[in-house]
Design a protein around this motif. Structure first.
Motif, mmCIF file in Angstrom:
data_model
loop_
_atom_site.group_PDB
_atom_site.id
_atom_site.type_symbol
_atom_site.label_atom_id
_atom_site.label_comp_id
_atom_site.label_asym_id
_atom_site.label_seq_id
_atom_site.Cartn_x
_atom_site.Cartn_y
_atom_site.Cartn_z
ATOM 1 N N VAL A 189 0.844 -1.138 -0.082
ATOM 2 C CA VAL A 189 0.017 -0.061 0.084
ATOM 3 C C VAL A 189 0.799 1.228 -0.006
ATOM 4 C CG1 VAL A 189 -1.844 -1.341 1.112
ATOM 5 C CG2 VAL A 189 -0.294 0.244 2.389
ATOM 6 N N HIS A 190 0.278 2.335 -0.316
ATOM 7 C CA HIS A 190 1.143 3.582 -0.599
ATOM 8 C C HIS A 190 0.346 4.822 0.009
ATOM 9 C CE1 HIS A 190 3.376 1.374 -3.833
ATOM 10 N NE2 HIS A 190 2.158 0.961 -4.055
ATOM 11 N N ARG A 191 1.080 5.666 0.748
ATOM 12 C CA ARG A 191 0.596 6.646 1.650
ATOM 13 C C ARG A 191 1.759 7.977 1.212
ATOM 14 N NH1 ARG A 191 -2.456 4.788 7.024
ATOM 15 N NH2 ARG A 191 -3.629 3.044 5.827
ATOM 16 N N ASN A 192 1.124 9.255 1.116
ATOM 17 C CA ASN A 192 1.993 10.226 0.838
ATOM 18 C C ASN A 192 2.556 10.738 2.194
ATOM 19 O OD1 ASN A 192 3.325 12.597 -0.288
ATOM 20 N ND2 ASN A 192 1.418 13.811 -0.289
ATOM 21 N N GLU A 193 3.519 9.912 2.694
ATOM 22 C CA GLU A 193 4.009 10.358 4.044
ATOM 23 C C GLU A 193 5.648 10.351 4.120
ATOM 24 O OE1 GLU A 193 2.872 7.258 6.919
ATOM 25 O OE2 GLU A 193 0.908 7.856 6.737
ATOM 26 N N ALA A 194 6.171 10.947 4.874
ATOM 27 C CA ALA A 194 7.704 11.030 4.963
ATOM 28 C C ALA A 194 8.082 9.840 5.717
ATOM 29 C CB ALA A 194 7.974 12.415 5.694
ATOM 30 N N ASP A 196 10.339 7.830 8.200
ATOM 31 C CA ASP A 196 11.203 7.767 9.644
ATOM 32 C C ASP A 196 11.282 6.391 10.016
ATOM 33 O OD1 ASP A 196 8.813 7.067 10.994
ATOM 34 O OD2 ASP A 196 8.225 9.228 11.608
ATOM 35 N N ALA A 197 11.705 6.561 11.307
ATOM 36 C CA ALA A 197 11.996 5.162 11.675
ATOM 37 C C ALA A 197 10.981 4.148 11.635
ATOM 38 C CB ALA A 197 12.453 4.934 13.229
ATOM 39 N N THR A 198 9.685 4.656 11.798
ATOM 40 C CA THR A 198 8.593 3.576 11.713
ATOM 41 C C THR A 198 7.465 3.804 10.547
ATOM 42 O OG1 THR A 198 7.488 4.993 13.251
ATOM 43 C CG2 THR A 198 8.565 3.054 14.326
ATOM 44 N N HIS A 199 7.819 4.686 9.912
ATOM 45 C CA HIS A 199 6.654 5.340 8.718
ATOM 46 C C HIS A 199 7.449 5.048 7.256
ATOM 47 C CE1 HIS A 199 4.724 7.044 12.002
ATOM 48 N NE2 HIS A 199 3.620 6.749 11.383
ATOM 49 N N SER A 200 6.892 4.411 6.428
ATOM 50 C CA SER A 200 7.276 4.475 5.100
ATOM 51 C C SER A 200 6.082 4.766 4.481
ATOM 52 C CB SER A 200 7.937 2.969 4.814
ATOM 53 O OG SER A 200 8.167 2.877 3.377
ATOM 54 N N PRO A 201 6.701 5.598 3.003
ATOM 55 C CA PRO A 201 5.304 5.919 2.047
ATOM 56 C C PRO A 201 5.099 4.618 1.421
ATOM 57 C CG PRO A 201 7.667 6.613 1.124
ATOM 58 C CD PRO A 201 7.943 6.057 2.644
ATOM 59 N N MET A 202 5.835 3.643 1.452
ATOM 60 C CA MET A 202 5.141 2.320 0.705
ATOM 61 C C MET A 202 5.563 1.290 1.902
ATOM 62 S SD MET A 202 5.850 -0.928 -0.442
ATOM 63 C CE MET A 202 7.609 -0.977 -0.439
ATOM 64 N N PHE A 203 4.458 0.714 2.003
ATOM 65 C CA PHE A 203 4.425 -0.542 3.243
ATOM 66 C C PHE A 203 3.543 -1.642 2.976
ATOM 67 C CE2 PHE A 203 0.573 0.787 5.897
ATOM 68 C CZ PHE A 203 0.343 2.048 5.373
ATOM 69 N N HIS A 204 3.455 -2.527 3.873
ATOM 70 C CA HIS A 204 2.593 -3.684 3.180
ATOM 71 C C HIS A 204 1.546 -4.083 4.592
ATOM 72 C CE1 HIS A 204 6.333 -4.167 1.401
ATOM 73 N NE2 HIS A 204 5.949 -5.113 0.529
ATOM 74 N N GLN A 205 0.396 -4.439 4.231
ATOM 75 C CA GLN A 205 -0.687 -4.947 4.910
ATOM 76 C C GLN A 205 -1.114 -6.229 4.723
ATOM 77 O OE1 GLN A 205 -3.908 -1.796 4.745
ATOM 78 N NE2 GLN A 205 -2.677 -0.555 6.098
#
Ligand code: FA5
Length: 346
Positions: A189-194, A196-205
């Motif tokens: 999945v994709h979100r318009n996010e910066a 950091d250590a625990t956030h990524s603009p592309m991640f998995h669910q």
């Protein structure tokens, strides 16, 4: 003939270089001597004939030298020392994220769930509207969206975007299948996010959906508690906190007892002893209504009457779950492709 005999005699000892020097050496080679003694000294009328013979001899000698070299290559290959230790080839290994995803999916498969997938480019209707996010509703701001270019001229529900969660596949499943159903859906999945250590603009669910008659909140609690214990160990505890998602009512955030300190309190869990891992809830009746309305538009029989059926859904962030499981401190390490990091999971 002499050259041929000598070459044959030289071969067993691999004395090819000596043979070449003896015959072709520029200063003291036999051909040079023959040339000096015969060719250069020949009377003019014999020069042509002697020159021809000399060239024939030279070609013959050169051919023998070449032939020896070819044999030498074969001999060298045959003489490889097979007792030398080989160079190590390290086998590849499953990525930690894939490991967690597969483990989780097979926990649900053992509970009778089937596995589904969906596209990463979705319509606004499937990603938001059908999941009870009305146009311009502030709940849309909780998932900062990457929209595809040149969509403005389309009606809002048809506009394409990068899916912000795997929940649209709930709708896709209910449009394609009749109840009862149990399905897990892993994906990007994709979100318009910066980052950091625990956030990524592309991640998995990994999304889950269970629909049947008489599905209750305690089914949801039991299912997720079992899944988390299978993944993190049977001593792990879960607890459910009230939360909000437009597509579930009631909604909950699930926390697990911190696997780093066994729930005692440490820096990782901000000394609370608990870590939040996923969102879940009972499928909102508005979602069932949107599914049936769409089924009618598509010429299908409506089958999701909220008066007759109920269901639960959940969505887990697999990257953070992997970080918990393997004590990874930075989400970015999972996507860096750095073999120093990845080889630890071999
Ligand atoms: C959702 O995405 C809901 N679709 C989950 C859901 C499904 C609820 C079904 C109810 C029923 P949320 O935005 O909280 O919820 O994201 C779910 C999980 O994704 C989070 O718990 C977190 O683990 C992970 N997550 C969210 N944003 C990021 C990010 N930027 N980087 C890494 N992981 C993230």
């Amino acid at each position: 003939v002499r050259a041929d005999a000598e070459r044959s005699a030289a071969e067993p000892n691999l004395d090819r270089e000596q043979f070449r020097l003896d015959w072709l050496g520029r200063k003291q080679g036999r051909l040079k001597a023959i040339s000096d003694a015969w060719l250069k000294a020949a009377p003019v009328e014999a020069k042509k004939l002697i020159g021809q013979r000399f060239n024939e001899l030279k070609q013959q000698v050169e051919a023998l030298v070449d032939e020896s070299a070819a044999t030498a290559v074969k001999v060298e290959v045959r003489s490889l020392d097979i007792s030398l230790p080989g160079s190590a080839h390290r086998p590849g290994a499953e990525h930690p994220l894939t490991k967690t995803m597969n483990e989780l999916v097979s926990v649900f498969e053992r509970m009778g769930y089937s596995v589904g997938i969906g596209p990463e480019v979705e319509t606004d209707f499937l990603n938001f509207e059908s999941l009870n996010f009305p146009p311009n509703h502030p709940a849309r701001d909780t998932q900062d969206t990457l929209v595809l270019a040149d969509q403005e001229q389309k009606p809002l529900r048809e506009r394409l975007l990068m899916r912000t969660h795997t929940s649209p596949v709930q709708i896709r499943t209910m449009l394609a299948q009749d109840p009862p159903l149990r399905i897990v859906i892993p994906g990007k999945v994709h979100r318009n996010e910066a980052q950091d250590a625990t956030h990524s603009p592309m991640f998995h669910q990994v999304e889950g959906l269970c629909v049947d008659t008489n599905i209750t909140f305690s089914d949801l609690k039991g299912t997720l508690d079992h899944a988390m214990k299978s993944l993190f160990g049977s001593s792990m505890k879960t607890r459910f906190f009230p939360s909000f998602f437009p597509f579930t009512e009631p909604s909950a955030d699930v926390q697990i007892s911190c696997p780093f300190c066994n729930g005692k309190g440490c820096r990782k869990c901000k000394h609370s002893g608990w870590i939040e891992l996923l969102g879940c809830g009972m499928v909102d009746p508005n979602v069932f209504k949107a599914v049936d309305a769409r089924r009618i538009e598509l010429g299908l029989e409506p089958k999701y009457d909220p008066a007759k059926i109920s269901g639960f859904a959940f969505g887990m962030g697999i990257d953070r779950m992997t970080m918990m499981k393997y004590s990874v401190s930075e989400i970015g390490l999972l996507f860096s492709g750095d073999t120093r990091f990845l080889s630890q999971f071999a």
